[in-house]
Design an enzyme around this catalytic site. Structure first.
Site, short mmCIF file in Angstrom:
data_model
loop_
_atom_site.label_atom_id
_atom_site.label_comp_id
_atom_site.label_asym_id
_atom_site.label_seq_id
_atom_site.Cartn_x
_atom_site.Cartn_y
_atom_site.Cartn_z
N HIS A 56 52.00 45.77 117.38
CA HIS A 56 52.58 46.82 116.55
C HIS A 56 53.95 46.47 116.01
O HIS A 56 54.46 47.17 115.13
CB HIS A 56 52.64 48.13 117.34
N ASP A 58 61.01 45.71 111.19
CA ASP A 58 60.05 46.66 111.74
C ASP A 58 58.64 46.18 111.46
O ASP A 58 58.39 45.57 110.41
CB ASP A 58 60.23 48.04 111.10
#
Length: 480
Positions: A157, A369
């Protein structure tokens, strides 16, 4: 597909009356319900005795949950230590914050081995196993070492760095070999896929086909590992509904009343050095310095919920944010206006949805991110007749597909100020056009679609006739 087995580091056992879950949890629960399945992981509890693998189980709304407790020392080494002091900064390109400790590395391996031993007796021959995130990278190899022949997929993730960064990790090649135990490895973006392929090519003696994303190991039995990217979404319509309702709730009404006719910039993250929080404060300060027309006309509301207080870098970050917010308010505040409203605690997701809908600008500026779902939630929350503007870091995974955002390099405070000024002055027609394009993408790229696409690709993978050997937890006997 038989049962689906979802494995994640932390599993919160469900309780009646629990708060609204995030889009990822909802998507995984939906797919578990449809296939029949099990969610397995750490309970979040620690014990003073050894990690025994003793299971806590519960069945709720058609899903089985199984968790184990961790020994306190294992928790410190595996989670607070290796996962968050080593892997988290490494995968976010922050080599200077990496604090390697071999004992923590050993704990990381040991806990993954304990997870595998606890999970293995629960598996059926036709189960499909889906393992999640950086805490669990070696788990597939540990299951293979115990004889698991099932399809096993892994999804990361967070970002995946190229070899120039990844090579800073001691025993980096060992962690890369762990990935080859999986039938499918997924990441969020094309950029992360490129980083993973680069690390595998340079870190191991193997062949990669970059065009189709297949890795063939050059040792042991033949196993083909498919590499791909699948961008996570949110439950767009459900979040939009929550935002509409929450905008008329008591918290949003208090916010609206306190703002008067001023405009609102909003940001909401967990307190973390990857989120670019000091940089956005500097950018907002530059907005007030360089564009004085916004003085007493705009308020910046930032939620930065504290996390990982045991890590020194997080405590240092909290102090830096306190100082920056105080400086901006000291320089610019009026007796009836506080430029920065800074909340260092968690705010309920439904409440945040209402704040997003009220906000004229959503400010999301991570330094790195995997995806960033806050950006997607902000867009989903908007009023179609009067949408706000998303100002988004080009380093966020979401920037690959959210073309309607105003992109910014968070390291450039002056450029951020210019984009904030542009967002605050943007005419309604342009705001609607930008929002409509992003919203159409969000409605297509939902959390449920992400899960469906990944699992469909996993089911397409051809398994080897013989189970792989040589993937023992200690890595002994592996040669390139």
């Amino acid at each position: 597909m038989g049962r689906l087995i979802v494995v994640s580091n932390r599993v919160a056992l469900p309780r009646r009356g629990e708060p609204t879950a995030g889009g990822l949890a909802v998507a995984l629960k939906d797919v578990l319900k449809s296939n029949g399945g099990l969610w397995f992981g750490w309970s979040g509890e620690t014990t003073k005795g050894p990690t025994t693998g003793e299971l806590k189980t519960v069945r709720y709304q058609g899903i089985d949950y199984a968790t184990i407790d961790l020994n306190e020392n294992d928790y410190k080494g595996f989670y607070a230590g290796y996962s968050n002091n080593i892997l988290w900064p490494l995968f976010h390109f922050r080599i200077g914050l990496l604090e390697y400790d071999r004992k923590q590395a050993d704990a990381y391996r040991r806990v993954n081995r304990d997870f595998a031993k606890a999970l293995m007796p629960l598996l059926g021959p036709d189960d499909t196993i889906w393992i999640h995130d950086y805490q669990m990278i070696p788990l597939g190899a540990e299951l293979r070492a115990l004889g698991a022949k099932q399809r096993i997929g892994f999804f990361l993730h967070i970002p995946f760095p190229p070899w120039a960064v990844f090579s800073a990790l001691p025993d980096a090649d060992r962690l890369l070999r762990d990935l080859l135990a999986y039938d499918l490895v997924g990441v969020q973006t094309q950029r992360d896929l490129s980083g993973m392929i680069d690390s595998l090519r340079h870190g191991l003696d193997l062949r990669t086909d970059a065009d189709c994303g297949v890795v063939s190991s050059a040792w042991g039995p033949k196993r083909r590992t498919q590499l791909s990217h699948h961008a996570i979404g949110i439950d767009t319509r459900a979040f939009a509904t929550v935002a509409r309702k929450s905008a008329f709730g008591p918290d949003a009404q208090r916010m609206r009343a306190s703002m008067g006719d001023r405009k609102l910039i909003v940001g909401a993250e967990r307190l973390d050095y990857t989120k670019g929080l000091p940089h956005r404060l500097r950018g907002f300060g530059a907005l007030l310095d360089n564009f004085p027309e916004h003085l007493n006309k705009v308020t910046y509301f930032q939620v930065a919920a504290r996390s990982r207080n045991e890590v020194a870098s997080y405590r240092d970050l909290k102090r830096e944010l306190d100082t920056l917010a105080g400086r901006i308010n000291g320089d610019h505040a009026e007796f009836d206006w506080t430029p920065v409203r800074y909340v260092a605690r968690a705010v309920a997701r439904d409440t945040l949805a209402g704040f997003y809908r009220l906000a004229d600008v959503g400010l999301v500026t991570p330094l790195r991110d995997g995806m960033n779902l806050v950006a997607k939630e902000y867009v989903a929350a908007q009023d179609p007749e009067n949408p706000g503007v998303l100002v988004l870091s080009s380093f966020a995974g979401a920037a690959e597909t959210m073309d309607g955002a105003l992109l910014v390099n968070p390291l450039d405070a002056e450029a951020m100020a210019e984009q904030l000024h542009r967002a605050l002055k943007m005419p309604l027609g342009e705001r609607k056009e930008r929002w409509a394009g992003m919203m159409a993408g969000l409605e297509e790229q939902t959390a449920a679609r992400w899960a469906e696409n990944f699992l469909n690709e996993l089911e397409e993978q051809v398994l080897p006739v013989e189970p792989p050997a040589g993937l023992a937890s200690a890595g002994a006997g592996i040669r390139n």
